[in-house]
Scaffold this active site. Structure first.
Site, PDB file in Angstrom:
ATOM      1  N   GLU A   1      -3.224   9.079  -2.185  1.00  0.00           N
ATOM      2  CA  GLU A   1      -2.315   7.932  -2.201  1.00  0.00           C
ATOM      3  C   GLU A   1      -1.704   7.745  -3.589  1.00  0.00           C
ATOM      4  O   GLU A   1      -1.533   6.634  -4.062  1.00  0.00           O
ATOM      5  CB  GLU A   1      -3.062   6.677  -1.714  1.00  0.00           C
ATOM      6  CG  GLU A   1      -4.055   7.027  -0.610  1.00  0.00           C
ATOM      7  CD  GLU A   1      -4.452   5.905   0.301  1.00  0.00           C
ATOM      8  OE1 GLU A   1      -5.184   5.040  -0.137  1.00  0.00           O
ATOM      9  OE2 GLU A   1      -4.005   5.914   1.474  1.00  0.00           O
TER      10      GLU A   1
ATOM     11  N   ASP B   1       0.328  11.580  -1.931  1.00  0.00           N
ATOM     12  CA  ASP B   1      -0.596  12.638  -1.529  1.00  0.00           C
ATOM     13  C   ASP B   1      -1.818  12.046  -0.824  1.00  0.00           C
ATOM     14  O   ASP B   1      -1.856  10.842  -0.542  1.00  0.00           O
ATOM     15  CB  ASP B   1      -0.983  13.515  -2.741  1.00  0.00           C
ATOM     16  CG  ASP B   1      -1.818  12.766  -3.784  1.00  0.00           C
ATOM     17  OD1 ASP B   1      -2.230  11.609  -3.521  1.00  0.00           O
ATOM     18  OD2 ASP B   1      -2.058  13.342  -4.860  1.00  0.00           O
TER      19      ASP B   1
ATOM     20  N   GLU C   1     -18.178   7.129  -1.441  1.00  0.00           N
ATOM     21  CA  GLU C   1     -16.965   7.921  -1.660  1.00  0.00           C
ATOM     22  C   GLU C   1     -17.137   8.796  -2.898  1.00  0.00           C
ATOM     23  O   GLU C   1     -16.877   9.989  -2.896  1.00  0.00           O
ATOM     24  CB  GLU C   1     -15.799   6.947  -1.864  1.00  0.00           C
ATOM     25  CG  GLU C   1     -14.498   7.569  -2.288  1.00  0.00           C
ATOM     26  CD  GLU C   1     -13.506   6.494  -2.711  1.00  0.00           C
ATOM     27  OE1 GLU C   1     -13.657   5.937  -3.826  1.00  0.00           O
ATOM     28  OE2 GLU C   1     -12.595   6.192  -1.927  1.00  0.00           O
TER      29      GLU C   1
ATOM     30  N   TRP D   1       0.860  -1.186   0.000  1.00  0.00           N
ATOM     31  CA  TRP D   1       0.000   0.000   0.000  1.00  0.00           C
ATOM     32  C   TRP D   1       0.897   1.237   0.000  1.00  0.00           C
ATOM     33  O   TRP D   1       1.964   1.205   0.618  1.00  0.00           O
ATOM     34  CB  TRP D   1      -0.887  -0.008   1.254  1.00  0.00           C
ATOM     35  CG  TRP D   1      -2.074   0.904   1.148  1.00  0.00           C
ATOM     36  CD1 TRP D   1      -2.174   2.167   1.648  1.00  0.00           C
ATOM     37  CD2 TRP D   1      -3.317   0.627   0.507  1.00  0.00           C
ATOM     38  NE1 TRP D   1      -3.397   2.695   1.357  1.00  0.00           N
ATOM     39  CE2 TRP D   1      -4.131   1.775   0.651  1.00  0.00           C
ATOM     40  CE3 TRP D   1      -3.830  -0.477  -0.187  1.00  0.00           C
ATOM     41  CZ2 TRP D   1      -5.422   1.859   0.135  1.00  0.00           C
ATOM     42  CZ3 TRP D   1      -5.118  -0.393  -0.705  1.00  0.00           C
ATOM     43  CH2 TRP D   1      -5.896   0.759  -0.534  1.00  0.00           C
TER      44      TRP D   1
END
Ligand code: BGC
Length: 376
Positions: free
Chosen positions: A182, A179, A333, A127
């Site tokens: 991601e 950022d 989202e 990740w």
């Protein structure tokens, strides 16, 4: 048929409940309870969630899980979770601070992850974990919480975590990192610097007498963080905006909402990233789930306008966001209307499942904007 007011009230109450019910024992908030990749607690998402509960708890106390001030109790537990996570990594973070003092880049293993499991352990490798905005946002959120609930001085463990986080950010802010979306791990991002600036100012307020050098971050943004057109740039050297730049003014306060640089930035975000009907894209190159319109960004822009006193524009954005709630009142989202890169949508659904819903961060932004419109 429910009236608009009843629908809004339902979404407001559901937003409180969805957040409180998805807080884990120990204080972590799952970003989204039903998407495996989001069943973690991010500093960034959690910072906004705890801030939402802080301001909401100031307006009204609700009872949940035996607490009569459930929003503030929940925020307290999240701040405690953050302090524990940071303190547990103290030795590694000190190594990064020492390396930065010698002009060396940090080793990834010695940085803070963007997200942790509720028990404070790291998630699976791979990740894009190195993100500096989240810890800044957390300090900011804590600095909004502590005086409201009259916690002064800070408990020792919190003070230790605040000082360590601030020294870590002060040492590493020039280092490229991912950022808040991601992405772009090889750049220095202006919205990230906004969060760091605010975090360092917050730490100075939380620990009177300490100085963490926030002014240098602001000077850097003004010297290196603008586009040729005089807007804030998405990242150093890039002639591009990103909707996350709203945060540089609200809530991070590096610029005032009516600063001409901020005005130009918002104007370009409106021109390039706002969809008819008021959804907001992240940036023009977004391909995540096809690069749809983000609910939390429409609400973030609404928050900016509410603070800037432009309430009609704020209300239009909020109305669009409210329309994105499903029958249970869950906010996603993003929505897959007006996608920037429709060909990328199906691939993400195959990889991660449907768009995250409920996203706690979207619900948090809803509480924040309602508070900003209704009471300041
Ligand atoms: C977003 C991040 C967010 C995370 C969890 C990612 O897709 O880009 O901003 O922190 O989801 O909500």
């Amino acid at each position: 048929m429910m009236s608009d007011d009843a629908r809004r009230q339902r979404l407001y109450e559901h937003s409180q409940v969805v957040i409180l019910e998805n807080q884990q024992p120990g204080g972590a908030y799952l970003a989204c309870p039903n998407m495996p990749d989001y069943q973690f607690s991010w500093f960034r998402d959690g910072a906004f969630i705890a801030y939402a509960l802080t301001v909401d708890g100031d307006a009204v106390g609700i009872t949940h899980s035996g607490s009569m001030a459930a929003q503030w109790e929940s925020a307290r537990q999240f701040h405690d979770w953050c302090a524990t996570v940071v303190n547990r990594r103290a030795a590694a973070l000190e190594l990064s601070i020492a390396r930065a003092a010698r002009g060396e880049p940090p080793a990834l293993a010695d940085t803070l992850n963007a997200r942790y499991r509720p028990d404070g352990e790291t998630g699976p490798d791979g990740w894009p974990e190195f993100q500096l905005d989240g810890p800044g946002a957390w300090l900011c959120s804590l600095a909004a919480y502590a005086p409201r609930v009259r916690i002064h001085p800070l408990p020792l463990a919190w003070a230790r975590a605040v000082d360590l986080t601030a020294r870590y950010l002060a040492a590493l802010w020039r280092t490229p990192c991912y950022d808040c979306w991601e992405e772009r791990g090889d750049s220095v991002h202006i919205s990230t610097l906004g969060a760091i600036y605010a975090g360092l100012c917050a730490a100075e307020r939380l620990l009177p007498g300490r100085r963490y050098g926030a002014a240098a971050v602001r000077d850097f943004v003004l010297a290196r963080g603008l586009t040729p057109g005089g807007e804030l740039a998405k990242s150093v050297g890039l002639d591009m905006v990103d909707a996350n730049l709203i945060g540089v003014a609200v809530p991070y306060g590096l610029l005032a909402p009516d600063d001409p640089i901020m005005r130009r930035t918002i104007a370009r975000i409106e021109r390039e990233l706002c969809v008819d009907g008021s959804g907001v894209h992240r940036h023009l190159e977004d391909t995540y789930y096809g690069g749809g319109a983000w609910v939390l960004l429409a609400l973030w822009l609404a928050w900016y306008y509410a603070v800037a006193g432009e309430t009609a524009r704020a209300r239009a954005l909020v109305a669009w966001a409210e329309d994105q709630a499903d029958a249970e009142g869950n906010l996603p989202e993003q929505v897959n209307t007006a996608m920037l890169a429709p060909a990328s949508y199906a691939g993400w659904v195959a990889q991660r499942g449907p768009i995250a819903r409920p996203l706690l961060w979207s619900h948090a932004k809803y509480l924040i904007v309602r508070g900003a419109l209704e009471g300041g």
